[in-house]
Design an enzyme around this catalytic site. Structure first.
Site, PDB file in Angstrom:
ATOM      1  N   LYS A 299      -3.737   7.506  12.473  1.00 13.31           N
ATOM      2  CA  LYS A 299      -3.001   6.664  13.396  1.00 13.31           C
ATOM      3  C   LYS A 299      -1.381   6.831  13.099  1.00 13.31           C
ATOM      4  O   LYS A 299      -1.016   6.945  14.192  1.00 13.31           O
ATOM      5  CB  LYS A 299      -3.200   5.002  12.863  1.00 13.31           C
ATOM      6  CG  LYS A 299      -2.495   4.480  11.635  1.00 13.31           C
ATOM      7  CD  LYS A 299      -2.890   3.024  11.605  1.00 13.31           C
ATOM      8  CE  LYS A 299      -2.072   2.684  10.090  1.00 13.31           C
ATOM      9  NZ  LYS A 299      -0.737   2.592  10.056  1.00 13.31           N
ATOM     10  N   THR A 300      -0.906   7.085  12.029  1.00 15.30           N
ATOM     11  CA  THR A 300       0.157   7.565  12.154  1.00 15.30           C
ATOM     12  C   THR A 300       0.944   8.859  12.687  1.00 15.30           C
ATOM     13  O   THR A 300       1.699   9.015  13.300  1.00 15.30           O
ATOM     14  CB  THR A 300       0.868   7.673  10.650  1.00 15.30           C
ATOM     15  OG1 THR A 300       0.606   6.435   9.922  1.00 15.30           O
ATOM     16  CG2 THR A 300       2.255   7.879  10.587  1.00 15.30           C
TER      17      THR A 300
ATOM     18  N   ASP B  12       3.325  -0.578  14.951  1.00 22.12           N
ATOM     19  CA  ASP B  12       2.022  -0.259  13.938  1.00 22.12           C
ATOM     20  C   ASP B  12       1.659  -1.724  13.345  1.00 22.12           C
ATOM     21  O   ASP B  12       2.474  -2.378  13.259  1.00 22.12           O
ATOM     22  CB  ASP B  12       2.591   0.627  13.016  1.00 22.12           C
ATOM     23  CG  ASP B  12       1.632   1.720  12.028  1.00 22.12           C
ATOM     24  OD1 ASP B  12       0.401   1.242  12.405  1.00 22.12           O
ATOM     25  OD2 ASP B  12       1.995   1.966  11.082  1.00 22.12           O
ATOM     26  N   GLU B  13       0.324  -1.499  12.706  1.00 24.85           N
ATOM     27  CA  GLU B  13      -0.151  -2.575  12.123  1.00 24.85           C
ATOM     28  C   GLU B  13      -0.261  -3.956  12.880  1.00 24.85           C
ATOM     29  O   GLU B  13       0.166  -4.733  12.469  1.00 24.85           O
ATOM     30  CB  GLU B  13       0.352  -2.589  10.723  1.00 24.85           C
ATOM     31  CG  GLU B  13       0.588  -1.538   9.983  1.00 24.85           C
ATOM     32  CD  GLU B  13      -0.960  -1.142   9.291  1.00 24.85           C
ATOM     33  OE1 GLU B  13      -1.931  -1.675   9.690  1.00 24.85           O
ATOM     34  OE2 GLU B  13      -0.873  -0.388   8.394  1.00 24.85           O
TER      35      GLU B  13
ATOM     36  N   GLN C   8      -8.948  -4.383   9.031  1.00 26.45           N
ATOM     37  CA  GLN C   8      -7.749  -4.564   7.769  1.00 26.45           C
ATOM     38  C   GLN C   8      -6.736  -5.637   7.987  1.00 26.45           C
ATOM     39  O   GLN C   8      -5.755  -5.430   7.292  1.00 26.45           O
ATOM     40  CB  GLN C   8      -7.297  -2.944   7.780  1.00 26.45           C
ATOM     41  CG  GLN C   8      -8.160  -2.032   7.609  1.00 26.45           C
ATOM     42  CD  GLN C   8      -7.510  -0.661   7.149  1.00 26.45           C
ATOM     43  OE1 GLN C   8      -6.763  -0.471   6.138  1.00 26.45           O
ATOM     44  NE2 GLN C   8      -7.566   0.469   8.209  1.00 26.45           N
TER      45      GLN C   8
ATOM     46  N   ARG D 119     -10.244   3.170   0.388  1.00 27.22           N
ATOM     47  CA  ARG D 119      -8.982   3.875  -0.304  1.00 27.22           C
ATOM     48  C   ARG D 119      -9.663   5.176  -0.946  1.00 27.22           C
ATOM     49  O   ARG D 119      -8.899   5.930  -1.231  1.00 27.22           O
ATOM     50  CB  ARG D 119      -8.304   3.059  -1.467  1.00 27.22           C
ATOM     51  CG  ARG D 119      -7.763   1.814  -0.913  1.00 27.22           C
ATOM     52  CD  ARG D 119      -6.818   1.823   0.237  1.00 27.22           C
ATOM     53  NE  ARG D 119      -7.487   1.530   1.512  1.00 27.22           N
ATOM     54  CZ  ARG D 119      -6.942   1.762   2.401  1.00 27.22           C
ATOM     55  NH1 ARG D 119      -6.132   2.322   2.818  1.00 27.22           N
ATOM     56  NH2 ARG D 119      -7.710   1.394   3.750  1.00 27.22           N
TER      57      ARG D 119
END
Length: 659
Positions: free
Chosen positions: A29-30, A212-213, A243, A592
């Site tokens: 996504k970044t 973002d987020e 998330q 993770r």
């Protein structure tokens, strides 16, 4: 868009109208946000100065700025805004301060300042009661409510009392020409929603918004997004409802669904290709999170290897669990040469780290425990910042009260209370009252002399601030305030003094990196946004951290401990039937792991002097059995592992003898 997958390319290319990118864990996504910024600039649709990218942490903002700088060479990205919601709110208030009822150079209260004011407004209240009152006020502010609106919305006696306290507290902030951290969102929202000219000006200033987020936005942040985007909705929101793990601090994952209602033309793009995890890990994560309700279901997939099965360990208790985890980490390090930084141990609560630390220390495994004292929360650094805030803003009474006692100079609580009373009658801030000869005459001579000397030092530093570079001012302040002398007197060893002095030197270094032309007021306000920045970066060490702290990170080997009912899911969530967020928390932990994952649980625990029988987490039953390897379930694999361990052990003994 070279190298992007089709879904990533679609997200970058869509620039007309609102866009929601549902980005699964590890889906890049970044990179999509960075490429979209580059596309907006290089296509000529928006210059960099009219683009704002909003992240949730200063660390994320810094990383994104660096990636954009590498992607766009030259000065193409000059003027681009990449910051947190709070930093953007601060920028807006600094420009629109008069319309927000603030004077130039206003202060930002940190948590300690707020607690001090609430304690004063609640005489005799215990720390827990002060903390609870702060939480209620913060909740009201995060919902975008003014004191009047909070009182109107109150449904219980407790909420009405909190709303009344909120009004008194806000009046104090106004008197001190200050805002707190929550106001950096609430006040801009209030301005943008109630002043059409302000809203129009900021929509012109920010032509395109990237967030973002987005699943972590609270109600006030979502309203800020809407107010800045306007009806046309020139924005890209990136988020993942799977998330969303911060409901306890006001995050509302339903804001992702609300976008579709507020913007009927909203386009949704799903990023489901994962570039991080093995397929076994992904299949387990997909199966787990499928038990949560979804408006936009996703299924992560990967072109990575299948990977090893997820190990599920049943241990006697937390000490045995810690020994197994530490032993496995030590073995893999020795057998495969994996650096310590490849390993991460995750837990639900910070108290679970104690047994793990002990086990790692016994094997001499280096580790870093996240969540230690943040750099700007260290006592000597906060003392220096209080001086700096007072130099920047003579009306910052909270800064005065800390600075005048850092170091102590013969001014007791009784004298300070008398000074505050005199200042209130004279309608002066405390620092100005300390400069008044007529007011000082009404205090005991010793306190009056000490306050007069303190005022002289502050006045001198204020004059220095007009011509000295900020970093030089900080270094001079550390000397003239007496902070360094007090540190030397407090520290019993030269080594401890060097460490604490080093913190003050590092604070000055932070100002060295600040943009030129900024005065001490702006720099102090900017630093207030960084109070949670942890300067303790881990090197080649095993990482220990809570599941909440692990979001956004990735490791080759991941151990999740305490996977029992009552721990994960947490006991309070079980009692209240709130399992969705706990399941998302485990999902974040699982995703993770890049290569290998361990889940461990204990049979019993020692509580209140007696043994308590524990049950494995119900979430383990939601994982596909084919992806798991439980203790004793595969004798062949267990035998091979034992042989590998023995071989490594013999090799180590042989090397030691030969050495």
């Amino acid at each position: 868009m070279h190298g992007l997958n089709p879904q990533q390319s679609a997200a970058v290319a869509h620039v007309e109208g609102p866009l929601l990118v549902l980005a699964g864990a590890g889906s890049g996504k970044t990179r999509v946000i960075v490429e979209k910024i580059a596309h907006l600039i290089q296509s000529g649709r928006h210059p960099a100065r009219r683009i704002a990218a909003i992240t949730f942490t200063n660390k994320s903002a810094k990383e994104m700025r660096e990636r954009v700088a590498k992607r766009i060479r030259g000065d193409g990205a000059e003027g681009l805004t990449v910051c947190t919601f709070h930093a953007l709110g601060l920028k807006l208030l600094q420009i629109e301060h008069a319309k927000a009822g603030l004077r130039r150079g206003f202060s930002i209260f940190d948590a300690d300042d707020t607690a001090s004011q609430l304690k004063d407004l609640l005489p005799g209240a215990k720390p827990d009661a002060v903390q609870a009152a702060h939480a209620l006020i913060s909740r009201a502010k995060n919902a975008g409510l003014s004191p009047e609106q909070a009182l109107e919305a109150a449904r219980s006696t407790r909420e009405r009392e909190a709303a009344a306290l909120y009004a008194k507290y806000q009046a104090r902030l106004s008197a001190f020409n200050a805002v707190d951290f929550d106001d950096l969102i609430r006040l801009p929202v209030q301005l943008l929603e109630n002043d059409a000219d302000v809203a129009l000006g900021w929509r012109e200033r920010i032509g395109y918004l990237l967030v973002d987020e987005c699943q972590d936005t609270n109600d006030a942040q979502y309203r800020m997004l809407k107010a800045l985007a306007g009806d046309k909705g020139h924005f890209t929101c990136v988020g993942d409802d799977d998330q969303s793990i911060y409901a306890w601090r006001g995050a509302n994952p339903e804001n992702l669904s609300q976008l579709a209602q507020d913007y009927p033309a909203l386009k949704v793009v799903k990023l489901e290709q994962n570039y991080r995890c093995s397929n076994r890990v992904l299949r387990a994560a997909n199966a787990l999170i499928a038990n949560n309700p979804h408006e936009h279901p996703k299924t992560l997939w990967s072109a990575q290897a299948e990977g090893e099965r997820i190990r599920v360990w049943e241990c006697r208790d937390s000490a045995h669990e810690a020994e197994r985890v530490a032993g496995e980490i030590h073995f893999i390090n020795q057998a495969r040469g994996a650096p310590w930084s490849d390993f991460c141990i995750l837990f639900r609560g910070n108290h679970q780290s104690r047994a793990l630390e002990k086990a790692l220390q016994l094997l001499r495994v280096p580790y870093h425990l996240s969540g230690g004292t943040a750099f700007l929360d260290r006592g000597e650094v906060k003392d220096a910042l209080s001086w700096l805030r007072l130099v920047a803003n003579p009306e910052d009474d909270a800064a005065f009260l800390r600075a005048v006692q850092s170091p102590t100079r013969g001014v007791g609580a009784t004298s300070l209370a008398k000074l505050a009373e005199l200042a209130q009658h004279a309608h002066l801030p405390l620092s100005r009252a300390a400069e008044s000869i007529s007011l000082l005459k009404q205090l005991p001579p010793r306190a009056a002399n000490a306050l007069s000397g303190f005022a002289d030092i502050v006045r001198g530093l204020r004059a220095d601030a007009m011509h000295l570079p900020p970093a030089e001012l900080v270094r001079k302040l550390n000397e003239r305030s007496g902070l360094l002398a007090a540190l030397r007197a407090q520290c019993k060893t030269e080594q401890l003094f060097k460490i604490r002095r080093g913190n003050l030197d590092e604070l000055a270094d932070w100002f060295d990196g600040a943009r030129g032309g900024a005065g001490p007021g702006e720099l102090a306000a900017s630093l207030a946004l960084l109070t949670h920045a942890d300067k303790n970066e881990a090197g080649n060490q095993v990482r220990l951290m809570s599941l909440h702290a692990a979001k956004g990170l990735e490791f080759r080997y991941v151990f999740i401990v305490g996977v029992e009912d009552g721990t994960l899911p947490h006991e309070a969530s079980l009692d209240e039937g709130r399992l969705d967020e706990e399941r998302r928390l485990l999902y974040v932990g699982i995703t993770r792991a890049k290569e290998q994952l361990w889940l461990s649980h204990s049979r019993e625990a020692q509580r209140w002097g007696s043994k308590l029988r524990l049950a494995p987490s119900r979430f383990l039953d939601e994982l596909p059995a084919a992806e798991l390897q439980r203790d004793g379930a595969d004798p062949v694999a267990d035998a091979a592992r034992k042989k590998e361990r023995a071989d490594v052990g013999f090799a180590a003994i042989k090397a030691m003898l030969e050495g």
